[in-house]
Design an enzyme around this catalytic site. Structure first.
Site, mmCIF file in Angstrom:
data_model
loop_
_atom_site.group_PDB
_atom_site.id
_atom_site.type_symbol
_atom_site.label_atom_id
_atom_site.label_comp_id
_atom_site.label_asym_id
_atom_site.label_seq_id
_atom_site.Cartn_x
_atom_site.Cartn_y
_atom_site.Cartn_z
ATOM 1 N N HIS A 194 -16.487 -4.311 -2.507
ATOM 2 C CA HIS A 194 -15.038 -4.510 -2.588
ATOM 3 C C HIS A 194 -14.597 -5.647 -1.688
ATOM 4 O O HIS A 194 -14.983 -5.721 -0.525
ATOM 5 C CB HIS A 194 -14.332 -3.214 -2.170
ATOM 6 N N HIS A 210 -11.191 -8.912 -1.416
ATOM 7 C CA HIS A 210 -9.947 -9.436 -1.975
ATOM 8 C C HIS A 210 -10.183 -10.874 -2.451
ATOM 9 O O HIS A 210 -11.325 -11.290 -2.631
ATOM 10 C CB HIS A 210 -8.829 -9.284 -0.951
ATOM 11 N N TYR A 265 0.878 -1.174 0.000
ATOM 12 C CA TYR A 265 0.000 0.000 0.000
ATOM 13 C C TYR A 265 0.911 1.218 0.000
ATOM 14 O O TYR A 265 1.704 1.406 0.924
ATOM 15 C CB TYR A 265 -0.896 0.009 1.242
#
Length: 347
Positions: free
Chosen positions: A301, A303, A115
């Site tokens: 959203h 992963h 990130y």
């Protein structure tokens, strides 16, 4: 109308549910237009819902022979689509001003997840404007590397000295100024196109209450541990001095990213639940928006472990219609779902 079995053998469907509307051919293209009911009540057909559909296509240059299908070889592909996503009327933004927030030569580490945070100053000040569209600017060749981009509003008490450096987010050595950036004002994820606000809504910039300093967080996904990658991706914000009726905002709901969020090992399936509670909503909306907020789009959203997501809505203990859902979630195809009609969320 054919279907296939687990051995990938094509069989003609005894119940023919696809109807050819027209067909045409020229020197380069064959075009077929066909229609089908969303729910055919045929066990050999897949129902078409608002979830993501993986459309698989294949063709052969010869017409189908007596013996059946010719093998397509490499003439095939797949694309994730949401077939029922309402089309947006695209208002031309070609003549409107814009500014770009892009990373400058960020060295992407050779690890699977990074990130990266970079501070920016909004160049439009002293007068209210509305951002009408946000487009991803993904460096060519990095379409699979840049997984998502978040834009946070930071404290307006910062000064320009915070602009000079980027740093890995959530890192012990990252600058303290990054900790002042808590409110998400925009989100983009892999597979998504640009986001256009509805004609009566815009993201406000330029007033004292609006973001002056913003933090852009880019999630790099590098599962093959490729070395030496340098990235210059970011966002383009298109704006107008012609103000719209409503200001846009973002409400985040779901599960906090945390080491305590675990899926027990070996589970065939597992539901994780996050709650946006009454107390939280009252604190956020009670004074400022007692009549509630209008939801016009949702970005679901997750992963790689995510298989299906539902955004549920309760009022006074009664469940309302789902705000959004995707029962066939595709990690590589995350885009805003525009709601067919706006929904009110009350404090």
């Amino acid at each position: 109308d054919y279907f296939t079995d687990e051995n990938r053998v094509l069989k003609k469907d005894p119940q023919q549910d696809y109807h050819l509307e027209y067909a045409m051919e020229n020197s380069t293209h064959t075009i077929l237009a066909f229609s089908r009911e969303l729910h055919t009540c045929d066990t050999n057909d897949k129902s078409i819902t608002e979830s993501t559909v993986r459309v698989i296509w294949a063709y052969h240059h010869k017409d189908m022979g007596e013996a059946g299908q010719n093998y397509h070889g490499s003439n095939r592909g797949t694309k994730s689509l949401r077939l029922l996503n309402p089309e947006r009327e695209e208002v031309s933004s070609a003549s409107l001003p814009y500014f770009d927030l892009t990373n400058k030569d960020v060295p992407v580490p050779d690890k699977d997840t990074t990130y990266w945070c970079q501070m920016f100053k909004i160049p439009v000040q002293h007068e209210k404007h509305h951002v009408t569209k946000v487009e991803p600017l993904i460096q060519k060749g990095h379409e699979n590397l840049v997984h998502h981009i978040l834009l946070y509003q930071c404290s307006s008490n910062l000064n320009d000295s915070v602009l000079n450096y980027g740093h890995e987010c959530y890192h012990p050595n990252m600058p303290d100024s990054f900790l002042t950036c808590e409110t998400v004002i925009f989100a983009w994820a892999i597979g998504g196109e640009g986001f256009t606000y509805p004609p009566h809504v815009g993201l406000s910039i330029g007033t004292a209450a609006d973001p002056l300093f913003v933090l852009m967080e880019v999630h790099y996904d590098n599962p093959s541990y490729t070395e030496g990658l340098i990235d210059n991706s970011g966002l383009r914000l298109i704006y107008t001095p012609v103000l719209r009726k409503y200001d846009a905002g973002v409400i985040e709901a779901g599960l906090w990213v945390s080491l305590f969020h675990n899926i027990p090992p070996g589970m065939p399936e597992f539901v994780s639940e996050g709650h946006c509670t009454l107390e939280c909503l009252e604190e956020a909306l009670g004074a400022e928006r007692p009549a509630g907020i209008q939801v016009f789009a949702v970005l679901l959203h997750a992963h790689l472990a995510g298989r299906a997501i539902r955004m549920r809505h309760f009022r006074n203990g009664e469940e309302q219609k789902l705000l959004a859902y995707d029962d066939e979630f595709d990690f590589n195809f995350q885009e805003f779902q525009y709601l067919k009609e706006e929904r009110t969320i009350l404090p």
